[in-house]
Scaffold this motif. Structure first.
Motif, PDB file in Angstrom:
ATOM      1  N   LEU A 102      60.712  13.657  39.959  1.00 54.43           N
ATOM      2  CA  LEU A 102      61.877  14.355  40.486  1.00 54.43           C
ATOM      3  C   LEU A 102      61.611  14.879  41.894  1.00 54.43           C
ATOM      4  O   LEU A 102      62.442  14.735  42.800  1.00 54.43           O
ATOM      5  CB  LEU A 102      62.261  15.506  39.549  1.00 54.43           C
ATOM      6  CG  LEU A 102      62.964  15.122  38.251  1.00 54.43           C
ATOM      7  CD1 LEU A 102      63.002  16.304  37.289  1.00 54.43           C
ATOM      8  CD2 LEU A 102      64.391  14.632  38.537  1.00 54.43           C
ATOM      9  N   ASN A 103      60.475  15.514  42.076  1.00 54.19           N
ATOM     10  CA  ASN A 103      60.179  16.133  43.371  1.00 54.19           C
ATOM     11  C   ASN A 103      59.967  15.096  44.477  1.00 54.19           C
ATOM     12  O   ASN A 103      60.242  15.367  45.646  1.00 54.19           O
ATOM     13  CB  ASN A 103      58.938  17.016  43.259  1.00 54.19           C
ATOM     14  CG  ASN A 103      59.159  18.212  42.349  1.00 54.19           C
ATOM     15  OD1 ASN A 103      60.291  18.597  42.070  1.00 54.19           O
ATOM     16  ND2 ASN A 103      58.076  18.796  41.864  1.00 54.19           N
ATOM     17  N   LYS A 104      59.502  13.913  44.123  1.00 50.18           N
ATOM     18  CA  LYS A 104      59.243  12.873  45.120  1.00 50.18           C
ATOM     19  C   LYS A 104      60.518  12.164  45.557  1.00 50.18           C
ATOM     20  O   LYS A 104      60.684  11.842  46.751  1.00 50.18           O
ATOM     21  CB  LYS A 104      58.247  11.851  44.560  1.00 50.18           C
ATOM     22  CG  LYS A 104      57.905  10.725  45.540  1.00 50.18           C
ATOM     23  CD  LYS A 104      56.882   9.769  44.931  1.00 50.18           C
ATOM     24  CE  LYS A 104      56.549   8.637  45.906  1.00 50.18           C
ATOM     25  NZ  LYS A 104      55.543   7.694  45.340  1.00 50.18           N
ATOM     26  N   HIS A 105      61.428  11.931  44.624  1.00 54.09           N
ATOM     27  CA  HIS A 105      62.560  11.051  44.910  1.00 54.09           C
ATOM     28  C   HIS A 105      63.918  11.759  44.979  1.00 54.09           C
ATOM     29  O   HIS A 105      64.888  11.146  45.437  1.00 54.09           O
ATOM     30  CB  HIS A 105      62.645   9.950  43.846  1.00 54.09           C
ATOM     31  CG  HIS A 105      61.450   9.065  43.798  1.00 54.09           C
ATOM     32  ND1 HIS A 105      61.166   8.123  44.765  1.00 54.09           N
ATOM     33  CD2 HIS A 105      60.430   8.980  42.892  1.00 54.09           C
ATOM     34  CE1 HIS A 105      60.050   7.487  44.459  1.00 54.09           C
ATOM     35  NE2 HIS A 105      59.579   7.980  43.328  1.00 54.09           N
ATOM     36  N   PHE A 106      64.024  13.002  44.523  1.00 51.34           N
ATOM     37  CA  PHE A 106      65.323  13.667  44.413  1.00 51.34           C
ATOM     38  C   PHE A 106      65.245  15.081  44.991  1.00 51.34           C
ATOM     39  O   PHE A 106      64.163  15.650  45.132  1.00 51.34           O
ATOM     40  CB  PHE A 106      65.764  13.762  42.943  1.00 51.34           C
ATOM     41  CG  PHE A 106      65.882  12.431  42.249  1.00 51.34           C
ATOM     42  CD1 PHE A 106      67.091  11.765  42.204  1.00 51.34           C
ATOM     43  CD2 PHE A 106      64.771  11.840  41.645  1.00 51.34           C
ATOM     44  CE1 PHE A 106      67.206  10.537  41.561  1.00 51.34           C
ATOM     45  CE2 PHE A 106      64.872  10.612  41.003  1.00 51.34           C
ATOM     46  CZ  PHE A 106      66.090   9.956  40.963  1.00 51.34           C
ATOM     47  N   VAL A 107      66.404  15.627  45.280  1.00 48.34           N
ATOM     48  CA  VAL A 107      66.546  17.070  45.486  1.00 48.34           C
ATOM     49  C   VAL A 107      67.212  17.603  44.225  1.00 48.34           C
ATOM     50  O   VAL A 107      68.296  17.136  43.835  1.00 48.34           O
ATOM     51  CB  VAL A 107      67.390  17.391  46.732  1.00 48.34           C
ATOM     52  CG1 VAL A 107      67.662  18.892  46.818  1.00 48.34           C
ATOM     53  CG2 VAL A 107      66.680  16.904  47.993  1.00 48.34           C
ATOM     54  N   CYS A 108      66.551  18.561  43.574  1.00 48.72           N
ATOM     55  CA  CYS A 108      66.939  18.954  42.212  1.00 48.72           C
ATOM     56  C   CYS A 108      67.673  20.288  42.212  1.00 48.72           C
ATOM     57  O   CYS A 108      67.214  21.269  42.825  1.00 48.72           O
ATOM     58  CB  CYS A 108      65.698  19.043  41.330  1.00 48.72           C
ATOM     59  SG  CYS A 108      64.775  17.491  41.277  1.00 48.72           S
ATOM     60  N   ILE A 109      68.788  20.327  41.488  1.00 49.22           N
ATOM     61  CA  ILE A 109      69.640  21.513  41.424  1.00 49.22           C
ATOM     62  C   ILE A 109      69.832  21.913  39.969  1.00 49.22           C
ATOM     63  O   ILE A 109      70.158  21.073  39.125  1.00 49.22           O
ATOM     64  CB  ILE A 109      71.013  21.253  42.072  1.00 49.22           C
ATOM     65  CG1 ILE A 109      70.844  20.912  43.559  1.00 49.22           C
ATOM     66  CG2 ILE A 109      71.926  22.455  41.901  1.00 49.22           C
ATOM     67  CD1 ILE A 109      72.141  20.533  44.236  1.00 49.22           C
ATOM     68  N   LYS A 110      69.655  23.202  39.691  1.00 47.97           N
ATOM     69  CA  LYS A 110      69.944  23.759  38.370  1.00 47.97           C
ATOM     70  C   LYS A 110      71.181  24.647  38.459  1.00 47.97           C
ATOM     71  O   LYS A 110      71.303  25.477  39.360  1.00 47.97           O
ATOM     72  CB  LYS A 110      68.769  24.619  37.883  1.00 47.97           C
ATOM     73  CG  LYS A 110      67.914  23.971  36.808  1.00 47.97           C
ATOM     74  CD  LYS A 110      68.637  23.810  35.501  1.00 47.97           C
ATOM     75  CE  LYS A 110      67.773  23.034  34.512  1.00 47.97           C
ATOM     76  NZ  LYS A 110      68.549  22.653  33.337  1.00 47.97           N
ATOM     77  N   VAL A 111      72.085  24.494  37.497  1.00 49.65           N
ATOM     78  CA  VAL A 111      73.317  25.284  37.461  1.00 49.65           C
ATOM     79  C   VAL A 111      73.498  25.898  36.079  1.00 49.65           C
ATOM     80  O   VAL A 111      73.320  25.210  35.064  1.00 49.65           O
ATOM     81  CB  VAL A 111      74.546  24.420  37.827  1.00 49.65           C
ATOM     82  CG1 VAL A 111      75.850  25.134  37.472  1.00 49.65           C
ATOM     83  CG2 VAL A 111      74.530  24.071  39.312  1.00 49.65           C
ATOM     84  N   ASP A 112      73.828  27.164  36.055  1.00 47.71           N
ATOM     85  CA  ASP A 112      74.235  27.853  34.828  1.00 47.71           C
ATOM     86  C   ASP A 112      75.732  27.630  34.674  1.00 47.71           C
ATOM     87  O   ASP A 112      76.532  28.100  35.484  1.00 47.71           O
ATOM     88  CB  ASP A 112      73.910  29.346  34.956  1.00 47.71           C
ATOM     89  CG  ASP A 112      74.274  30.154  33.719  1.00 47.71           C
ATOM     90  OD1 ASP A 112      75.103  29.684  32.911  1.00 47.71           O
ATOM     91  OD2 ASP A 112      73.754  31.276  33.577  1.00 47.71           O
ATOM     92  N   ARG A 113      76.112  26.904  33.636  1.00 44.38           N
ATOM     93  CA  ARG A 113      77.532  26.551  33.468  1.00 44.38           C
ATOM     94  C   ARG A 113      78.424  27.760  33.303  1.00 44.38           C
ATOM     95  O   ARG A 113      79.615  27.718  33.628  1.00 44.38           O
ATOM     96  CB  ARG A 113      77.717  25.626  32.257  1.00 44.38           C
ATOM     97  CG  ARG A 113      77.428  26.273  30.914  1.00 44.38           C
ATOM     98  CD  ARG A 113      77.882  25.392  29.753  1.00 44.38           C
ATOM     99  NE  ARG A 113      79.323  25.370  29.644  1.00 44.38           N
ATOM    100  CZ  ARG A 113      80.019  26.104  28.767  1.00 44.38           C
ATOM    101  NH1 ARG A 113      79.386  26.915  27.940  1.00 44.38           N
ATOM    102  NH2 ARG A 113      81.324  26.027  28.724  1.00 44.38           N
TER     103      ARG A 113
END
Length: 715
Positions: free
Chosen positions: A89-100
């Motif tokens: 994930l850290n190498k290929h993406f920008v990761c976002i966490k959301v509280d619905r």
């Protein structure tokens, strides 16, 4: 090791590294904080993540969940706490966490995309999209590696990373098509709301009804209390006995099953089986609110004590476990506890025998134990052995003795359960769910004659108005403190308006309606879709989503548009302001058009429509008299005791207070006490009956209804 990293041997016997915390450590959401120590380089939803994705030319990996979600925890343990997955994930993406629950607008847009692409949805929600937030992949839970025909997250990530490098044009083309289809879904033609829509909705519910177990459809079983509300009102309007039977059987099945927490009160999220025995153990404030509304209305319709008891026990649970000392109510209790999923709620026969002693035999007659599938300790879920009438017949005891002995047994079990580690609570205080529970409290206070419920609703509404407004008077969804404040959504405004209208019905305090009108004006100004009718989820200033969503579907709770329609109808009837009527009609036509093929998907709206002027099932009652006078209170009590969902009761006091009411409610003008006695003025449609002061005469007038309808509750 890099700065900010430390050795980690989680799930491994070798030395690995992970960050001591990521950007989520600066957030206030309990769900985001649960992921603050993940090795995944998480960002919260916002410009920082989007800018990096564009700058570094990476796709966005979006994961949406909430703190009480069991499968969110499973995916976190399997993947987001795993260094191998985090590395990809850290190498290929920008990761976002959301509280619905904190950002329902984000969740709504991308959940709609997931349902559009896969035909289903749920949490955790997994979305992969371009740096411009245009999605091209969607799903829910994925295991770390593939199993049982389900693809593994690592394989998915590696495949998409390769496609991003070699066939990016195809991913962008897919994203554009997905968004184009999503926009079309929100532009449905308008429809004409009338009684035919109610009839079709009832037939669809009847076709889905599980006559053996109550509820609708097969496993998993969701309570959907707005189905019950619609069925009760449909029965009241048409006299269709099957509607009442379906509502009662469903409510009874929920109360008897394992989905109900017999020891501590309150309802779990849903049942994993068709018989309501094995729950998914999380408890949501919004679910409790809806169940209180449904059970309170069932009590009003039938007079059966068991429905009053459901409401009272549910309220007791929330006041005890979810109330914040500073004001407001927490969002949820987790499904998991330190000992595992549902462990807090489970029992073994040996435990019960030890705790209850000689009463264990009697308890075995009252309750059944259902083993939790996969439980290593042979622990079980408590459910009722049968409905009370059957138990009374089998035991040969009085109802009072049954109630007393059962309560004593449950108190002892509750005392023992308090010694266990409790599930975590999501301590967010959200405006929409708090206001929804205030609506339930105020209605229960009015129908059950319990002023403490009404007082609790008033107290929480004061808290919300003091703490969930910004400097410009706009409503916040979640205060969060400073930079973490989340602007309000249509749901926040709609539910706040509804709670103030319901509080007026319980107290006759005109200040409630003045506040409702003020809040509703902001909803009309900033959220109204003047072209297509109804209300957008986000305000006219929102810019960070690729689709401007307009909800029509009634999910676990009625949509903002359903609640807004009900509010606008009430405000029009109260004030006579045509602006409210026009907006209500626009809203109704939008929902009707969107739901024309499946009206059972909008039973919250159907429940509101069933007691609106559009179906002719309304009555307006003005009681003129001093609120401190016994005669006035008697007339109010008699009117409130009847099950007439379309009845609107207004109080016109004498003197200056009455003059003030006249300025807000034109319908009360000229209505004064007759011969010094409190007087009731009842109008149905354009016809008004002679004013009366005798309570029985008022009951007789209220009883003048369609011959198909059931008689009123005269108790």
């Amino acid at each position: 090791m890099q700065p900010g990293e430390y050795p980690d041997t989680h799930n491994s016997g070798t030395m690995q590294t992970r960050r001591s915390s990521n950007r989520l450590a600066r957030e206030t959401s309990p769900y985001l904080l649960q992921h603050a120590s993940n090795p995944v380089d998480w960002y919260p939803w916002g410009g920082e993540a989007f800018s990096r994705a564009k700058r570094e030319d990476r796709p966005l990996f979006l994961s949406i969940g909430y703190s009480a979600c069991h499968w969110c925890h499973v995916m976190a343990r399997e993947s987001f706490e795993n260094n191998e997955v985090a590395g990809i994930l850290n190498k290929h993406f920008v990761c976002i966490k959301v509280d619905r629950e904190e950002r329902p607008d984000v969740d709504s847009v991308y959940m709609g995309i997931c349902q559009q692409l896969t035909g289903q949805g749920g949490w955790p929600l997994t979305i992969i999209m371009t740096p411009e937030k245009k999605p091209f992949f969607a799903g829910t839970y994925f295991p770390k590696t593939g199993r049982a025909g389900m693809p593994g997250l690592t394989d998915i990530l590696i495949t998409i990373a390769n496609l991003w490098e070699t066939r990016r044009d195809e991913l962008y083309a897919a994203a554009e098509q997905i968004l184009s289809d999503a926009h079309l879904l929100h532009k449905s033609p308008s429809g004409d709301p009338d009684r035919h829509l109610l009839d079709k909705g009832f037939r669809e519910l009847a076709a889905q009804f599980d006559s053996a177990n109550g509820g609708f459809g097969r496993a998993p079983k969701f309570p959907a209390p707005h189905n019950i509300l619609f069925l009760l009102r449909y029965w009241q309007m048409t006299g269709e006995n099957r509607a009442l039977d379906m509502a009662e059987q469903t409510l009874d099945a929920i109360r008897q099953g394992g989905i109900w927490d017999h020891v501590g009160g309150g309802m779990h999220r849903y049942a994993t089986d068709a018989r309501w025995l094995v729950p998914h153990f999380e408890k949501m404030l919004s679910d409790q609110a809806m169940l209180v509304l449904a059970s309170t209305e069932a009590y009003a319709a039938t007079g059966k004590i068991r429905y009053r008891t459901i409401a009272e026990e549910c309220i007791a649970y929330v006041l005890r476990e979810l109330r914040d000392p500073g004001g407001g109510f927490y969002t949820a209790e987790d499904a998991d506890s330190p000992a595992g999923e549902g462990a807090y709620y489970l029992w073994t026969e040996e435990e019960i025998a030890r705790i209850l002693g000689l009463d264990a035999a009697f308890a075995s007659i009252l309750f059944s134990l259902t083993p939790l599938p996969g439980s290593e300790k042979h622990a079980s879920i408590i459910s009722a052995a049968g409905p009370d009438p059957v138990l009374l017949k089998n035991l040969g005891i009085t109802e009072q003795e049954l109630i007393s002995r059962r309560a004593g047994i449950l108190r002892r079990l509750a005392h023992e359960r308090e010694k266990r580690p409790k599930p975590a609570r999501d301590t967010k205080i959200l405006t929409d769910t708090n206001a929804l529970f205030c609506t339930a409290l105020a209605r229960a206070g009015r129908v059950l004659g319990n002023p403490s419920y009404t007082d609790a609703a008033a107290c929480t509404l004061r808290f919300l108005l003091q703490n969930m407004r910004n400097g410009e008077g706009r409503i916040l969804h979640h205060s969060g403190g400073g930079e973490h404040a989340v602007p309000g959504f249509a749901d926040d405004y709609a539910h706040l308006v509804a709670a103030h209208i319901e509080l007026y019905k319980a107290t006759s305090d005109i200040a409630c309606i003045k506040e409702a009108v003020t809040i509703n004006a902001l909803l009309l100004t900033h959220y109204r879709d003047k072209e297509g009718g109804g209300f957008f989820t986000t305000a006219d200033t929102a810019v960070d989503l690729p689709v401007q969503k307009k909800e029509w579907y009634d999910g676990a709770v009625p949509s903002a548009n359903t609640t807004a329609f009900e509010n606008l109808t009430a405000l029009y009837r109260l004030t006579g302001n045509d602006v409210f009527n026009e907006a209500a009609l626009e809203c109704a036509r939008f929902i009707t058009g969107a739901a024309s093929r499946a009206p059972h998907a909008v039973t919250g709206f159907l429940a509101a429509l069933a007691c609106s002027p559009l179906t002719g099932n309304t009555q307006d009652l003005v009681i003129a008299g001093d609120p401190a006078n016994a005669g006035t209170q008697t007339l109010l009590a008699v009117a409130r005791r009847q099950y007439l969902p379309g009845l609107l009761i207004l109080l016109r006091p004498p003197g200056k207070a009455g003059d003030e009411v006249d300025t807000v409610f034109p319908v009360v003008q000229g209505k004064v006490p007759h011969e010094g006695k409190a007087t009731a003025y009842l109008c149905t449609g354009l016809a008004c009956l002679p004013p009366v002061s005798d309570p029985q005469e008022l009951v007789n007038q209220l009883s003048m209804r369609d011959k198909k309808n059931r008689p009123l509750n005269k108790g």
